[in-house]
Design a protein around this motif. Structure first.
Motif, PDB file in Angstrom:
ATOM      1  N   ILE A   1     -19.955  36.073 -33.229  1.00 55.25           N
ATOM      2  CA  ILE A   1     -19.553  35.872 -34.488  1.00 55.25           C
ATOM      3  C   ILE A   1     -20.347  35.102 -35.201  1.00 55.25           C
ATOM      4  CG2 ILE A   1     -17.542  34.591 -35.537  1.00 55.25           C
ATOM      5  CD1 ILE A   1     -15.662  35.595 -33.479  1.00 55.25           C
ATOM      6  N   PHE A   2     -21.112  34.036 -34.580  1.00 55.27           N
ATOM      7  CA  PHE A   2     -21.845  33.074 -35.275  1.00 55.27           C
ATOM      8  C   PHE A   2     -23.305  33.751 -35.749  1.00 55.27           C
ATOM      9  CE2 PHE A   2     -25.356  29.941 -35.302  1.00 55.27           C
ATOM     10  CZ  PHE A   2     -24.833  29.034 -36.384  1.00 55.27           C
ATOM     11  N   SER A   3     -23.693  34.703 -34.860  1.00 61.51           N
ATOM     12  CA  SER A   3     -24.803  35.519 -35.292  1.00 61.51           C
ATOM     13  C   SER A   3     -24.528  36.422 -36.407  1.00 61.51           C
ATOM     14  CB  SER A   3     -25.475  36.128 -34.022  1.00 61.51           C
ATOM     15  OG  SER A   3     -25.595  35.364 -32.751  1.00 61.51           O
ATOM     16  N   PHE A   4     -23.479  37.107 -36.321  1.00 65.07           N
ATOM     17  CA  PHE A   4     -23.285  38.075 -37.529  1.00 65.07           C
ATOM     18  C   PHE A   4     -22.917  37.534 -38.949  1.00 65.07           C
ATOM     19  CE2 PHE A   4     -22.097  41.374 -34.151  1.00 65.07           C
ATOM     20  CZ  PHE A   4     -23.039  42.200 -34.293  1.00 65.07           C
ATOM     21  N   ILE A   5     -22.351  36.277 -38.700  1.00 64.03           N
ATOM     22  CA  ILE A   5     -22.070  35.509 -40.042  1.00 64.03           C
ATOM     23  C   ILE A   5     -23.468  35.156 -40.608  1.00 64.03           C
ATOM     24  CG2 ILE A   5     -21.004  33.127 -40.958  1.00 64.03           C
ATOM     25  CD1 ILE A   5     -18.791  33.776 -38.952  1.00 64.03           C
ATOM     26  N   PHE A   6     -24.506  34.578 -39.814  1.00 65.22           N
ATOM     27  CA  PHE A   6     -25.493  34.028 -40.197  1.00 65.22           C
ATOM     28  C   PHE A   6     -26.747  34.780 -39.973  1.00 65.22           C
ATOM     29  CE2 PHE A   6     -23.022  30.263 -39.525  1.00 65.22           C
ATOM     30  CZ  PHE A   6     -22.814  29.695 -40.481  1.00 65.22           C
TER      31      PHE A   6
ATOM     32  N   PHE B   1     -17.964  31.714 -25.120  1.00 62.05           N
ATOM     33  CA  PHE B   1     -19.057  31.322 -25.635  1.00 62.05           C
ATOM     34  C   PHE B   1     -19.943  32.547 -26.136  1.00 62.05           C
ATOM     35  CE2 PHE B   1     -18.673  27.048 -24.035  1.00 62.05           C
ATOM     36  CZ  PHE B   1     -19.007  26.362 -25.183  1.00 62.05           C
ATOM     37  N   VAL B   2     -19.795  33.644 -25.620  1.00 59.26           N
ATOM     38  CA  VAL B   2     -20.250  34.865 -26.154  1.00 59.26           C
ATOM     39  C   VAL B   2     -19.724  35.277 -27.171  1.00 59.26           C
ATOM     40  CG1 VAL B   2     -20.505  37.159 -25.423  1.00 59.26           C
ATOM     41  CG2 VAL B   2     -21.327  35.716 -23.833  1.00 59.26           C
ATOM     42  N   ILE B   3     -18.360  35.262 -27.081  1.00 58.19           N
ATOM     43  CA  ILE B   3     -17.851  35.878 -28.491  1.00 58.19           C
ATOM     44  C   ILE B   3     -17.918  34.967 -29.608  1.00 58.19           C
ATOM     45  CG2 ILE B   3     -15.320  36.182 -29.315  1.00 58.19           C
ATOM     46  CD1 ILE B   3     -14.269  36.738 -26.615  1.00 58.19           C
ATOM     47  N   VAL B   4     -18.021  33.562 -29.433  1.00 55.05           N
ATOM     48  CA  VAL B   4     -18.222  32.565 -30.553  1.00 55.05           C
ATOM     49  C   VAL B   4     -19.700  32.973 -30.987  1.00 55.05           C
ATOM     50  CG1 VAL B   4     -18.690  30.372 -31.000  1.00 55.05           C
ATOM     51  CG2 VAL B   4     -16.541  30.840 -29.766  1.00 55.05           C
ATOM     52  N   GLY B   5     -20.807  33.024 -30.034  1.00 52.36           N
ATOM     53  CA  GLY B   5     -22.097  33.434 -30.359  1.00 52.36           C
ATOM     54  C   GLY B   5     -22.359  34.508 -31.021  1.00 52.36           C
TER      55      GLY B   5
END
Length: 263
Positions: free
Chosen positions: A51-56, A45-49
């Motif tokens: 990635i999600f933070s940088f994309i948005f 979840f940290v990795i997904v978070g």
């Protein structure tokens, strides 16, 4: 604290059941296993978070302005806590008092009266888990009280016991009707619904039934058979089968199923 601390319960069927408390060693081992799995989940979840933070990143900046990093950090802490608590609540609910670590360590959470734990008790235990693990408060409490309870156990009214594993070397007198019905139960009954502790109650009754009065034996056998029927989803007994035959069949079928599972 005794190395092997045991507790006794009287079931509604008037069968006495003795269980061994899990002990600090088993509970620590189970927690280490759970932390390994939990760590993998949190890492995902940290990795997904990230990635999600940088994309948005533009969206978060427009929404929170200069405070975006602080807000994202706070959201991450909140999500991690939900995952941390939810891990134990989820598994101990669907596995009736066992997390992956507890399952591998062969221990289980039950209520103080020996009955299966429910969602309410599981949630209360999880709420106090962070406090119990702060400065090893829970471990200290477990070692220095007879019931081996941490704060969460005191609040929820639970204890942690060793799994009651069927001993396949045990032998009881099984009638021919019981043997025949056991085959049918293996094919048509939901034997997985029986907890090892339920098996222990059935075994205890079958071992001690001849010491009961005729009326006591009849009443106990009838109540126990009705409870087991409901658990394994076996709605109606054949007319030529007694409740003792049925309990013998469940005992035999459960042993055979456990033997298949271990092969």
């Amino acid at each position: 604290m005794n190395i092997f601390n045991r507790v006794k319960f009287s079931t509604p069927e008037n069968v006495e059941l003795e269980l061994t408390l899990a002990g600090i060693g088993n509970r620590a081992w189970a927690l280490l296993i759970d932390y390994f799995f939990l760590g993998l989940i949190l890492l995902f979840f940290v990795i997904v978070g990230l990635i999600f933070s940088f994309i948005f990143i533009n969206f978060w900046t427009n929404l929170f302005g200069d405070q975006a990093p602080v807000w994202l950090f706070g959201i991450a802490i909140f999500v991690n806590y939900i995952i941390y608590s939810g891990y134990f609540v989820f598994f101990e609910t669907i596995w009736q008092g066992q997390s992956p670590g507890k399952r591998l360590a062969k221990i289980r959470v039950i209520k103080d009266d020996g009955r299966p734990v429910r969602l309410t008790q599981i949630a209360l235990r999880s709420l106090l888990r962070p406090i119990d693990e702060l400065l090893f408060i829970g471990a200290i409490l477990i070692m220095f009280n007879r019931w081996e309870k941490r704060l969460g156990d005191w609040l929820a009214g639970t204890i942690v016991v060793q799994e009651q594993v069927p001993n396949l070397s045990d032998s009881l007198s099984i009638s021919k009707a019981g043997e025949d019905l056991a085959t049918e139960l293996l094919e048509n009954a939901y034997l997985s619904g029986l907890l090892p502790d339920d098996f222990a109650v059935i075994k205890e009754y079958l071992q001690r039934r001849y010491k009961l009065s005729q009326k006591g034996k009849h009443d106990t056998s009838l109540r126990l058979a009705r409870d087991v029927q409901e658990i394994i989803n076996f709605p109606e007994l054949p007319k030529d089968i007694s409740t003792d035959d049925f309990l013998e069949a469940v005992y035999l079928a459960y042993q055979q199923q456990s033997s298949y599972s271990s092969d």
